[in-house]
Design a protein around this motif. Structure first.
Motif, PDB file in Angstrom:
ATOM      1  N   ASP A 123       0.818  -1.212   0.000  1.00  0.00           N
ATOM      2  CA  ASP A 123       0.000   0.000   0.000  1.00  0.00           C
ATOM      3  C   ASP A 123       0.859   1.272   0.000  1.00  0.00           C
ATOM      4  O   ASP A 123       0.321   2.371  -0.063  1.00  0.00           O
ATOM      5  CB  ASP A 123      -0.986   0.004   1.170  1.00  0.00           C
ATOM      6  N   TYR A 124       2.154   1.121   0.055  1.00  0.00           N
ATOM      7  CA  TYR A 124       3.069   2.245  -0.159  1.00  0.00           C
ATOM      8  C   TYR A 124       4.388   1.666  -0.635  1.00  0.00           C
ATOM      9  O   TYR A 124       4.860   0.660  -0.128  1.00  0.00           O
ATOM     10  CB  TYR A 124       3.250   3.104   1.101  1.00  0.00           C
ATOM     11  N   TYR A 125       4.942   2.276  -1.681  1.00  0.00           N
ATOM     12  CA  TYR A 125       6.165   1.754  -2.286  1.00  0.00           C
ATOM     13  C   TYR A 125       6.687   2.767  -3.291  1.00  0.00           C
ATOM     14  O   TYR A 125       6.031   3.778  -3.564  1.00  0.00           O
ATOM     15  CB  TYR A 125       5.919   0.402  -2.963  1.00  0.00           C
ATOM     16  N   ASP A 126       7.837   2.472  -3.848  1.00  0.00           N
ATOM     17  CA  ASP A 126       8.382   3.328  -4.892  1.00  0.00           C
ATOM     18  C   ASP A 126       8.746   2.467  -6.097  1.00  0.00           C
ATOM     19  O   ASP A 126       8.826   1.253  -6.005  1.00  0.00           O
ATOM     20  CB  ASP A 126       9.591   4.124  -4.401  1.00  0.00           C
ATOM     21  N   PHE A 127       8.900   3.140  -7.225  1.00  0.00           N
ATOM     22  CA  PHE A 127       9.390   2.474  -8.424  1.00  0.00           C
ATOM     23  C   PHE A 127      10.135   3.503  -9.257  1.00  0.00           C
ATOM     24  O   PHE A 127       9.976   4.703  -9.056  1.00  0.00           O
ATOM     25  CB  PHE A 127       8.255   1.804  -9.219  1.00  0.00           C
ATOM     26  N   GLU A 128      10.971   3.011 -10.134  1.00  0.00           N
ATOM     27  CA  GLU A 128      11.756   3.893 -11.000  1.00  0.00           C
ATOM     28  C   GLU A 128      11.373   3.659 -12.454  1.00  0.00           C
ATOM     29  O   GLU A 128      11.004   2.556 -12.845  1.00  0.00           O
ATOM     30  CB  GLU A 128      13.249   3.634 -10.822  1.00  0.00           C
ATOM     31  N   HIS A 129      11.485   4.735 -13.218  1.00  0.00           N
ATOM     32  CA  HIS A 129      11.256   4.634 -14.654  1.00  0.00           C
ATOM     33  C   HIS A 129      12.119   5.673 -15.350  1.00  0.00           C
ATOM     34  O   HIS A 129      12.022   6.867 -15.046  1.00  0.00           O
ATOM     35  CB  HIS A 129       9.778   4.857 -14.985  1.00  0.00           C
ATOM     36  N   LYS A 130      12.988   5.200 -16.214  1.00  0.00           N
ATOM     37  CA  LYS A 130      13.868   6.055 -17.010  1.00  0.00           C
ATOM     38  C   LYS A 130      14.611   7.085 -16.159  1.00  0.00           C
ATOM     39  O   LYS A 130      14.716   8.254 -16.518  1.00  0.00           O
ATOM     40  CB  LYS A 130      13.086   6.733 -18.130  1.00  0.00           C
ATOM     41  N   GLY A 131      15.106   6.644 -15.019  1.00  0.00           N
ATOM     42  CA  GLY A 131      15.913   7.497 -14.168  1.00  0.00           C
ATOM     43  C   GLY A 131      15.128   8.381 -13.211  1.00  0.00           C
ATOM     44  O   GLY A 131      15.716   9.144 -12.451  1.00  0.00           O
ATOM     45  N   TYR A 132      13.810   8.284 -13.211  1.00  0.00           N
ATOM     46  CA  TYR A 132      12.968   9.061 -12.305  1.00  0.00           C
ATOM     47  C   TYR A 132      12.389   8.134 -11.252  1.00  0.00           C
ATOM     48  O   TYR A 132      12.043   6.988 -11.545  1.00  0.00           O
ATOM     49  CB  TYR A 132      11.823   9.740 -13.066  1.00  0.00           C
ATOM     50  N   ALA A 133      12.267   8.633 -10.053  1.00  0.00           N
ATOM     51  CA  ALA A 133      11.693   7.851  -8.962  1.00  0.00           C
ATOM     52  C   ALA A 133      10.266   8.319  -8.701  1.00  0.00           C
ATOM     53  O   ALA A 133       9.977   9.520  -8.719  1.00  0.00           O
ATOM     54  CB  ALA A 133      12.532   8.014  -7.698  1.00  0.00           C
ATOM     55  N   PHE A 134       9.373   7.367  -8.477  1.00  0.00           N
ATOM     56  CA  PHE A 134       7.981   7.648  -8.173  1.00  0.00           C
ATOM     57  C   PHE A 134       7.646   6.996  -6.842  1.00  0.00           C
ATOM     58  O   PHE A 134       8.118   5.900  -6.550  1.00  0.00           O
ATOM     59  CB  PHE A 134       7.065   7.082  -9.266  1.00  0.00           C
ATOM     60  N   ILE A 135       6.814   7.641  -6.058  1.00  0.00           N
ATOM     61  CA  ILE A 135       6.402   7.118  -4.756  1.00  0.00           C
ATOM     62  C   ILE A 135       4.880   7.035  -4.733  1.00  0.00           C
ATOM     63  O   ILE A 135       4.208   8.021  -5.040  1.00  0.00           O
ATOM     64  CB  ILE A 135       6.883   8.030  -3.608  1.00  0.00           C
ATOM     65  N   LEU A 136       4.358   5.866  -4.402  1.00  0.00           N
ATOM     66  CA  LEU A 136       2.928   5.707  -4.177  1.00  0.00           C
ATOM     67  C   LEU A 136       2.734   5.523  -2.680  1.00  0.00           C
ATOM     68  O   LEU A 136       3.411   4.693  -2.064  1.00  0.00           O
ATOM     69  CB  LEU A 136       2.372   4.502  -4.937  1.00  0.00           C
ATOM     70  N   ALA A 137       1.830   6.294  -2.113  1.00  0.00           N
ATOM     71  CA  ALA A 137       1.644   6.282  -0.665  1.00  0.00           C
ATOM     72  C   ALA A 137       0.194   6.016  -0.306  1.00  0.00           C
ATOM     73  O   ALA A 137      -0.723   6.439  -1.013  1.00  0.00           O
ATOM     74  CB  ALA A 137       2.086   7.617  -0.069  1.00  0.00           C
ATOM     75  N   ASN A 138       0.007   5.327   0.781  1.00  0.00           N
ATOM     76  CA  ASN A 138      -1.313   5.109   1.347  1.00  0.00           C
ATOM     77  C   ASN A 138      -1.614   6.325   2.219  1.00  0.00           C
ATOM     78  O   ASN A 138      -1.293   6.356   3.394  1.00  0.00           O
ATOM     79  CB  ASN A 138      -1.320   3.819   2.168  1.00  0.00           C
ATOM     80  N   SER A 139      -2.241   7.334   1.627  1.00  0.00           N
ATOM     81  CA  SER A 139      -2.478   8.581   2.360  1.00  0.00           C
ATOM     82  C   SER A 139      -3.521   8.411   3.465  1.00  0.00           C
ATOM     83  O   SER A 139      -3.639   9.275   4.334  1.00  0.00           O
ATOM     84  CB  SER A 139      -2.886   9.703   1.407  1.00  0.00           C
ATOM     85  N   GLN A 140      -4.258   7.304   3.458  1.00  0.00           N
ATOM     86  CA  GLN A 140      -5.192   7.052   4.558  1.00  0.00           C
ATOM     87  C   GLN A 140      -4.441   6.906   5.885  1.00  0.00           C
ATOM     88  O   GLN A 140      -4.998   7.182   6.935  1.00  0.00           O
ATOM     89  CB  GLN A 140      -6.011   5.794   4.280  1.00  0.00           C
ATOM     90  N   LEU A 141      -3.176   6.499   5.812  1.00  0.00           N
ATOM     91  CA  LEU A 141      -2.386   6.359   7.035  1.00  0.00           C
ATOM     92  C   LEU A 141      -2.014   7.703   7.634  1.00  0.00           C
ATOM     93  O   LEU A 141      -1.586   7.782   8.775  1.00  0.00           O
ATOM     94  CB  LEU A 141      -1.100   5.554   6.741  1.00  0.00           C
ATOM     95  N   TRP A 142      -2.165   8.769   6.878  1.00  0.00           N
ATOM     96  CA  TRP A 142      -1.772  10.104   7.347  1.00  0.00           C
ATOM     97  C   TRP A 142      -2.884  10.791   8.107  1.00  0.00           C
ATOM     98  O   TRP A 142      -2.674  11.845   8.702  1.00  0.00           O
ATOM     99  CB  TRP A 142      -1.353  10.983   6.188  1.00  0.00           C
ATOM    100  N   LYS A 143      -4.086  10.253   8.052  1.00  0.00           N
ATOM    101  CA  LYS A 143      -5.215  10.908   8.705  1.00  0.00           C
ATOM    102  C   LYS A 143      -5.062  10.826  10.215  1.00  0.00           C
ATOM    103  O   LYS A 143      -4.638   9.821  10.766  1.00  0.00           O
ATOM    104  CB  LYS A 143      -6.530  10.256   8.290  1.00  0.00           C
ATOM    105  N   VAL A 144      -5.450  11.885  10.860  1.00  0.00           N
ATOM    106  CA  VAL A 144      -5.379  11.957  12.329  1.00  0.00           C
ATOM    107  C   VAL A 144      -6.795  11.816  12.876  1.00  0.00           C
ATOM    108  O   VAL A 144      -7.714  12.503  12.430  1.00  0.00           O
ATOM    109  CB  VAL A 144      -4.766  13.301  12.781  1.00  0.00           C
ATOM    110  N   THR A 145      -6.971  10.938  13.832  1.00  0.00           N
ATOM    111  CA  THR A 145      -8.293  10.790  14.457  1.00  0.00           C
ATOM    112  C   THR A 145      -8.518  11.949  15.399  1.00  0.00           C
ATOM    113  O   THR A 145      -7.604  12.491  16.005  1.00  0.00           O
ATOM    114  CB  THR A 145      -8.390   9.459  15.222  1.00  0.00           C
ATOM    115  N   GLN A 146      -9.758  12.315  15.529  1.00  0.00           N
ATOM    116  CA  GLN A 146     -10.083  13.467  16.388  1.00  0.00           C
ATOM    117  C   GLN A 146     -10.887  13.014  17.567  1.00  0.00           C
ATOM    118  O   GLN A 146     -11.600  12.114  17.570  1.00  0.00           O
ATOM    119  CB  GLN A 146     -10.852  14.492  15.591  1.00  0.00           C
TER     120      GLN A 146
END
Length: 146
Positions: A123-146
């Motif tokens: 659910d979060y990882y990186d990959f490279e393509h033609k010398g560029y790095a990409f990051i996919l993130a599980n932004s649901q993990l960033w939510k703060v409970t109130q």
């Protein structure tokens, strides 16, 4: 002290130069697809829409595809994920996915994360393509409970 700082600066500059010289200078294209949401607007309709999107994207011949949440599926079940994966397998190029709130919950927990990771993958990882790095993130993990 100055010599140590100078060494760090020199190493940093060399690293940056090496990074730029190793990067391929060729262009590339990718498609970002969001909210496949199988089951949100009528299950059969959503399946057909996703299948059509795969056909149209394949005709464009991008280098890769990224599918971002809000949701891959509306209800995270074995059946809906099986359909999602079957349609996704129709891409003729690499496809990377990030989960949304219907995939792992508004506030993810161990159970929802384990199920997503077992069924779809990381659910979060990186990959490279033609010398560029990409990051996919599980932004649901960033939510703060109130």
């Amino acid at each position: 002290m100055i010599s140590r700082l100078y060494k760090y600066i020199l190493i940093s500059v060399l690293f940056l130069c090496m990074s730029f010289t190793e990067r391929e200078e060729s262009s590339f294209t990718f498609v970002q697809l969001c909210d496949t949401q199988l089951g949100m607007g009528g299950y059969e309709h959503d399946v057909k829409s996703f299948q059509q999107a795969v056909k149209q994207i394949n005709a464009l011949h991008p280098d890769f595809v990224v599918i971002c949440g809000d949701n891959l599926v509306h209800n995270a079940t074995d059946s809906s994920y099986a359909d999602f994966k079957e349609i996704k397998a129709g891409f003729t190029m690499p496809c990377y996915c990030a989960p949304g709130n219907h995939d792992v919950g508004n506030i993810p927990n161990d159970t929802t994360l384990r199920y997503y990771r077992k069924t779809i993958g990381k659910d979060y990882y990186d990959f490279e393509h033609k010398g560029y790095a990409f990051i996919l993130a599980n932004s649901q993990l960033w939510k703060v409970t109130q």
